[in-house]
Design an enzyme around this catalytic site. Structure first.
Site: not given
Ligand code: PEP
Ligand code: MG
Length: 576
Positions: A504, A433, A456-457, A297, A467, A190
């Site tokens: 995203c 994801e 990301n996930d 989010r 991650r 954060h």
């Molecule tokens: C992702 O997983 O790429 C994503 C955009 O969601 P978050 O980063 O909030 O898990």
């Molecule tokens: Mg995610």
């Protein structure tokens, strides 16, 4: 002598300044006992210090202005809650009353007790709350010692510390801190997210920073590369100045692209949507010509608080996001709590063995139907004010989409019966994801209106690489043939069904990787507004036809090196 240290690049920007070293609150206090006759006076001294810390928090809260008020305010609220925590306060009183310790020593003992409890916690998020507790205890201690809140004269200084709490960032910046170097933390914390919003350079995970850097040392911090130069040479200084001039020039150049279309050299329009949570992000997304919000989010609304937000609070927040984008679509993602995004309100499970694979995202929403319906009601009500899309996180298969769709339908009927104005139609999309959703996409593509790929996930689940774990280094990377092949497959499946597909995850904001996503056929990017103009510039430089002609070559790459070679041939920036 010049020394170079390396950490994780958590927030971009370059800074030159003197180091202000802050050691962790070890509370180096010697044992001190007091006579029985002094117990009441000592208790009073402690209570005055707690009151003063509370007052300070209150003033800070009131002075907060602007878009970050909500995020920073929530951390201050958490600190205020800790200052009222009976566990902390009664324990302190007991130590003074029964064991007759001086207030400072009681504070130290109580801090160490609570640290042991936090240390034993499995949950990484709760564990990280020890930083907040340390901050609060540090403030009480400072008031006992009648010290100023922060050392004066931080202007132009670079804070070197073990950990940085999100609630400190805005205040430190206001006091003139120009960059922060921390021995712990990650680029996905954060604090890192807030530092990026504040444009405050931050390098995390510089393990030996506290051992190597002394108060007053001159440092150059490069928040983009994660490099710290201690005692820079004349050549380093010249390079730093040149880099700053270059960055300023680049910003001016980028500014000219504000009102330009995101169009490739061969005239193909690409959609840039924004990932935004704060009001400031939304305002910037609007000003920079984002095509809408591609990812809002909602879980940030639920964190750092004891009770989940009710329907009215959620409705106002979502409605304001919709109004802020004045007619451009706003993609509201349902709650994605769980794993590293735990809450205080008890919605997430605290004792999961493997939370990243546990009750998170849509699984949590379906396990808490009342919370889910409240959120859906609020989102639907916001749709009366402008175009809204609902995005479902952590989908692993068709069942979850159908379950949310059924709930949406029921809730919409209730709201209409109650006289609310809702959009005629609310597009429902799935985050892709989880690898199972990506692989089995053709089985449910007809049940969604759009897709958003959460790289990301997706990268972490596909490559079995956490991650948040810096130790894995390059293992957590989208530049893996398996990731590219799966992305290509998802994009193709979506497009064959005429469903919009966006990415995203963070890679959508990395201009150096734009050729890869474009070659794979992506036409929608959802990214933080801070990188939107860079991405627009990169796209405007690209000949899409020529790039896509090499797609087969890209997909034949056998390893990271092969992908990097392709990128370099396409004129992409070499990756570090
Ligand atoms: C992702 O997983 O790429 C994503 C955009 O969601 P978050 O980063 O909030 O898990
Ligand atoms: Mg995610």
């Amino acid at each position: 002598m010049t020394l170079r240290l390396k950490g994780a690049a958590a927030s971009r920007g370059n800074a030159l300044g003197r180091a202000r070293v802050r050691f962790p609150h070890a509370l180096e206090v010697d044992e001190r006992r007091i006579p029985a006759a002094n117990v009441e006076a000592e208790l009073q001294r402690l209570h005055l210090a707690v009151d003063a810390a509370r007052e300070e928090m209150h003033h800070l809260r009131e002075r907060l202005q602007g878009a970050l008020t909500k995020e920073v305010g929530e951390f201050l609220d958490l600190h205020a809650l800790l200052l009222d925590d009976p566990e902390l306060l009664h324990g302190l009183d007991e130590l003074i009353r029964t064991s007759r310790y001086g207030a400072e020593y009681a504070l130290r003992l109580q801090r160490d007790r609570l640290a042991a409890v936090f240390d034993g916690m499995e949950d990484a998020y709760l564990k990280s709350r020890m930083d907040d507790l340390d901050h609060v205890i540090g403030r009480i201690h400072a008031f006992l010692q009648k010290r100023q809140p922060e050392p004066k004269g931080l202007a132009g200084e670079i804070l070197v510390c073990a950990a940085i709490a999100p609630s400190e960032l805005a205040q430190l910046q206001a006091q003139g801190v120009v960059a922060i170097v921390a021995t712990t933390g990650s680029a996905l914390s954060h604090s890192a997210i807030l530092a990026r919003s504040l444009h405050l350079p931050l390098v995390t995970g510089v393990a030996d920073a506290l051992a190597r850097i002394k108060d007053g040392d001159v440092l150059i911090v490069n928040g983009a590369s994660g490099e710290i130069i201690l005692d820079p040479s004349p050549a380093d200084l010249r390079e730093h100045q040149a880099l700053r001039r270059e960055l300023a020039r680049e910003q001016r150049q980028l500014g000219k692209l504000r009102s330009k279309p995101t169009r490739t050299r061969d005239n193909v329009d690409i959609v840039l949507l924004a990932n935004a949570e704060s009001r400031e992000d939304i305002a910037r997304a609007h000003a920079l010509g984002a095509g809408g919000l591609g990812l809002y989010r909602t879980e940030f609304l639920f964190m750092q608080r004891q009770r989940p937000p009710d329907e009215e609070e959620q409705f106002h927040t979502y409605r304001d996001a919709v109004l802020g984008m004045s007619g451009r679509p706003v993609t509201i993602r349902t709650l994605d709590l769980g794993a590293d995004k735990a809450d205080h309100s008890g919605l997430t499970l605290a004792d999961e063995e493997n939370p990243a694979l546990g009750l998170r995202g849509v699984r949590l929403s379906l396990a808490r139907p009342a919370v889910c319906d409240t959120q859906l009601r609020a989102i639907l009500r916001a749709s009366g004010y402008g175009p809204v899309r609902v995005l479902i996180p952590m989908v692993s298969g068709r069942e979850e989409i159908m379950a949310i769709r059924r709930r949406l339908k029921r809730v919409a009927a209730q709201l209409r019966a109650q006289g609310h104005a809702l959009a005629e139609r609310i597009p429902v999309g799935a985050m892709i994801e989880v690898p199972s959703a990506a692989i089995a996409l053709d089985g449910f593509i007809d049940d969604v209106d759009f897709l958003s790929i959460g790289t990301n996930d997706l990268v972490q689940y596909l490559l079995a690489a956490d991650r948040n774990n810096q130790a894995l280094g390059e293992l957590y990377s989208p530049l893996h043939p398996a990731v590219l092949r799966l992305l290509s497959q998802v994009i193709a499946t979506g497009q064959a069904a005429a469903k919009p597909v966006a990415v995203c995850g963070e890679i959508a904001g990395d201009a150096a990787l734009a050729p890869i996503l474009l070659a794979l056929g992506l036409t929608e990017f959802s990214l933080h507004p801070s990188t939107l103009l860079e991405m627009r510039r990169a796209i405007r430089d690209i000949d899409l036809g020529a790039l896509q002609a090499t797609r087969a070559k890209l997909l034949q790459a056998r390893d990271r090196k092969g992908i990097e070679r392709w990128l370099q041939r396409m004129g992409g920036t070499p990756l570090s």
